[in-house]
Every structure is written in C-alpha cells, then in structure tokens.
Design an enzyme around this catalytic site. Structure first.
Site, PDB file in Angstrom:
ATOM      1  N   GLY A  39       6.424  24.871 -14.908  1.00  0.00           N
ATOM      2  CA  GLY A  39       5.033  25.152 -14.481  1.00  0.00           C
ATOM      3  C   GLY A  39       4.475  25.824 -13.100  1.00  0.00           C
ATOM      4  O   GLY A  39       5.614  25.331 -12.190  1.00  0.00           O
ATOM      5  N   ALA A 117       1.504  20.700 -29.707  1.00  0.00           N
ATOM      6  CA  ALA A 117       1.974  21.773 -29.889  1.00  0.00           C
ATOM      7  C   ALA A 117       3.443  21.352 -30.063  1.00  0.00           C
ATOM      8  O   ALA A 117       4.339  21.957 -29.779  1.00  0.00           O
ATOM      9  CB  ALA A 117       2.050  22.783 -28.499  1.00  0.00           C
ATOM     10  N   TYR A 148      15.491  21.584 -28.908  1.00  0.00           N
ATOM     11  CA  TYR A 148      14.211  21.965 -28.311  1.00  0.00           C
ATOM     12  C   TYR A 148      13.490  21.762 -30.032  1.00  0.00           C
ATOM     13  O   TYR A 148      12.741  20.706 -29.864  1.00  0.00           O
ATOM     14  CB  TYR A 148      14.018  23.394 -28.655  1.00  0.00           C
ATOM     15  CG  TYR A 148      12.824  23.862 -28.025  1.00  0.00           C
ATOM     16  CD1 TYR A 148      12.305  23.517 -27.101  1.00  0.00           C
ATOM     17  CD2 TYR A 148      12.399  24.938 -28.766  1.00  0.00           C
ATOM     18  CE1 TYR A 148      10.301  23.854 -27.126  1.00  0.00           C
ATOM     19  CE2 TYR A 148      11.130  25.547 -29.065  1.00  0.00           C
ATOM     20  CZ  TYR A 148       9.970  24.854 -27.714  1.00  0.00           C
ATOM     21  OH  TYR A 148       9.017  25.426 -27.988  1.00  0.00           O
ATOM     22  N   ARG A 189      12.821  34.574 -21.692  1.00  0.00           N
ATOM     23  CA  ARG A 189      11.926  35.147 -23.489  1.00  0.00           C
ATOM     24  C   ARG A 189      12.470  37.098 -23.747  1.00  0.00           C
ATOM     25  O   ARG A 189      12.533  36.927 -22.931  1.00  0.00           O
ATOM     26  CB  ARG A 189      10.243  34.116 -24.051  1.00  0.00           C
ATOM     27  CG  ARG A 189      11.139  33.000 -23.904  1.00  0.00           C
ATOM     28  CD  ARG A 189       9.329  32.360 -24.380  1.00  0.00           C
ATOM     29  NE  ARG A 189       8.917  32.332 -22.810  1.00  0.00           N
ATOM     30  CZ  ARG A 189       7.809  30.911 -23.252  1.00  0.00           C
ATOM     31  NH1 ARG A 189       7.280  30.969 -23.875  1.00  0.00           N
ATOM     32  NH2 ARG A 189       7.259  30.612 -21.379  1.00  0.00           N
TER      33      ARG A 189
END
Length: 330
Positions: A39, A117, A148, A189
C-alpha cells in the site's frame, strides 16, 4: 445519531483506498489499517484531514485490537499482483490465514459484519467457462501462484466456518480483474504494465500467444458491487466482475490505439499456471444484489489512462524497490 464504524484493512491499497472514500461518503467513521508492504499512503493522503477517518499502521497477521464499537469489517489486506505475492510468498499466505483468523475473531468479539476479499484466482486455470460460484476450481497448491490462490481458498473456508460454527455475520466477494486510478504503475498487472510501456515508448509485452482472456471491471463498479454485497443478507461467495471478455492480444492492440503510440507487441513465454480464460458468471450478483457493471471498457480505460498520463515522470520510470526481506521471515 452515532456514526457506524467500519474497519478497512489494506486501506492504503488500490481497492482499499477507494472503499475508504465510499464509506466516508456513506456517513461512516472509517478506520483504515495497513502495514504498507504494497500500500501507499499517498492513496489516502486526501483523507487524513477528515475527523471521521483514522489510520493505523499495523500488520494484521499480529493481534488486532480496535477500541470501541465496530459495525463492519472489510478485509482487503493482501498482495494482489503476481509481482508482489511471488516476492513475498510467506507473508501472502500469512495474511490470508493468520490475518483472516484475527479479523474473524475481532468480528466475533465486536459482533461486527465482516466481508472478506476473495478472488477469481480461487478458480485457478478454470475448466469451466464462464466461472460460476459453484465451480470448485482447478488450482495447483504447489505451483508458484499457489501461495495466493490457496491463501484465498483458505480464507473462504475459515470465513464460512466462523459463520456456521460461531454465527459470525460474513460476506465473501470473489473479485475479478479490476482497474482504475491508484493502481501502481509498476505492479506487474496487465493494465498498468501495458500503459506504462506505452507511455515510455516501449513495445508491449504479451505472455504466451495472447489468446488467453481476461474480463476487466472498472473500480467504481467494483466498489458498488462490494458495497451492495456488504449490505445484503447473503453469506455464500458472490462473483463481482465484468463479464465482457477480451483476449490479451486484442487488449494490447486497444492500448496502442488508446495511447496513440506505434509500439509493436512482443511475445514472451507464458508464466507457470497462468489462467488461459477468465470471465465471471454474474447471474448471482444480478439476482441477489441487483448489481452489474455500468462502465464500458472504453470509458473506464480513458479515465485510467488519463490518471497514469498525469503522474510525475519520475513515477513512470520508477522501479519497484521495496525491501520484502523483513516481511518474509517466519
């Protein structure tokens, strides 16, 4: 009337920061929590002056304690891009397991509703297309992406266990590829990678032959879906994504057209366990939440491109220099 209080983990991340915006706009008192591994405080800098927002720098794999009442918890603390979770595999597993356990315990103690999430990656490289919530997936637990995928699958399992055994009020959002302002330009990404390469005048890198597909949901639509799921009474997983599907090769060509550049597309080997198809069946979201995405890819990509285009030039050429070593021990 006293404001509802909500804890949002991963608050300084892409989706977490947009969720902070949304729930402040809904009149809630927002507690943002993040350990800042992936973050960035700049994503919530505009909120720091609000008397209804507070930020706590904390790793949720450690014990989580919030004073006072708590009405809602949104668990969005996890690396979300391959470049991150391949660098910090242990931390990725820990935040999905220990972090989720800690937050479910907090929800139980506070009698708070919690939404976790999850991700379309629980489907792995799917053998069913499009993917419905009833599909159990095709995941390699020992492949590089397993850290993940399996962290999120465990997250769903322990969330349902807390719901069934302890009566915790839970929600599970299976989030498909999402894009928009505040994505990290160099996070690996597809969309920021393509736009970054185009802005730097580099050729666009496509892995494999480009026939693999993705379905991209604009962030505003994603946030609306998450909000509606939290406010619903539905406890089973729900796909939140855009069912409009496109091949990576065709998408690269769209980016070249959008940016007005003349780069070529170059091809590299497909990474291990990279899904060949990704498209959500959102029948459940339509029926249960009365939600579906409203933003076209043309509209959403223009907003996203304008955001990246206006970043400082230093940001465009910055490499990811995060030191992950201190977070991978144990």
């Amino acid at each position: 009337m006293e404001k509802k209080r909500i804890l949002i983990t991963g608050a300084a991340g892409f989706l977490g920061s947009h969720l902070c915006d949304r729930f402040l706009a809904e009149g809630m008192y927002v507690i943002g929590m993040d350990n800042l591994i992936t973050g960035d405080l700049k994503n919530i800098e505009h909120l720091r002056s609000s008397e209804y927002f507070e930020f706590i720098h904390h790793d949720i794999t450690k014990y989580v304690d919030i004073s006072g009442t708590l009405d809602f918890i949104l668990h969005f603390a996890s690396p979300a891009s391959p470049i991150d979770y391949l660098k910090i595999p242990i931390q990725t597993l820990k935040v999905g397991a220990l972090g989720t356990h800690n937050l479910l315990g907090l929800a139980k103690d506070k009698e708070a509703r919690i939404l976790v999430a999850s991700t379309s990656e629980v489907y792995g490289d799917p053998l069913v297309h499009p993917q419905t919530e009833e599909y159990y997936g095709n995941v390699s637990p020992v492949g590089p992406r397993g850290v993940y995928d399996e962290a999120k699958r465990f997250m769903e399992s322990i969330t349902m266990a807390y719901h069934r055994f302890h009566g915790v009020d839970t929600r599970i959002a299976r989030i498909f590829n999402t894009y928009g302002p505040r994505m990290r330009l160099n996070d690996g990404r597809v969309i920021p990678a393509f736009i970054g390469q185009a802005l730097r005048g580099e050729d666009l890198t496509v892995f494999g032959d480009g026939s693999q597909t993705r379905s991209f949901c604009f962030v505003n639509d994603q946030i609306e879906g998450i909000y509606k799921l939290l406010m619903s009474t539905y406890h089973e997983p729900v796909n939140i994504g855009n069912p409009t599907e496109i091949s990576i090769k065709d998408f690269a060509e769209e980016i070249i057209k959008l940016t007005g550049t003349d780069q070529k597309i170059v091809y590299k080997p497909l990474p291990t366990d990279d899904p060949l198809q990704r498209r959500p069946d959102i029948t459940k979201a339509r029926e249960v939440l009365e939600w579906e995405p409203k933003t076209s890819r043309t509209e959403g990509m223009k907003i996203t491109y304008d955001y990246f285009k206006n970043l400082p030039e230093a940001e465009l050429y910055k490499k990811e220099h995060r030191d992950f070593r201190s977070h991978t021990k144990g």
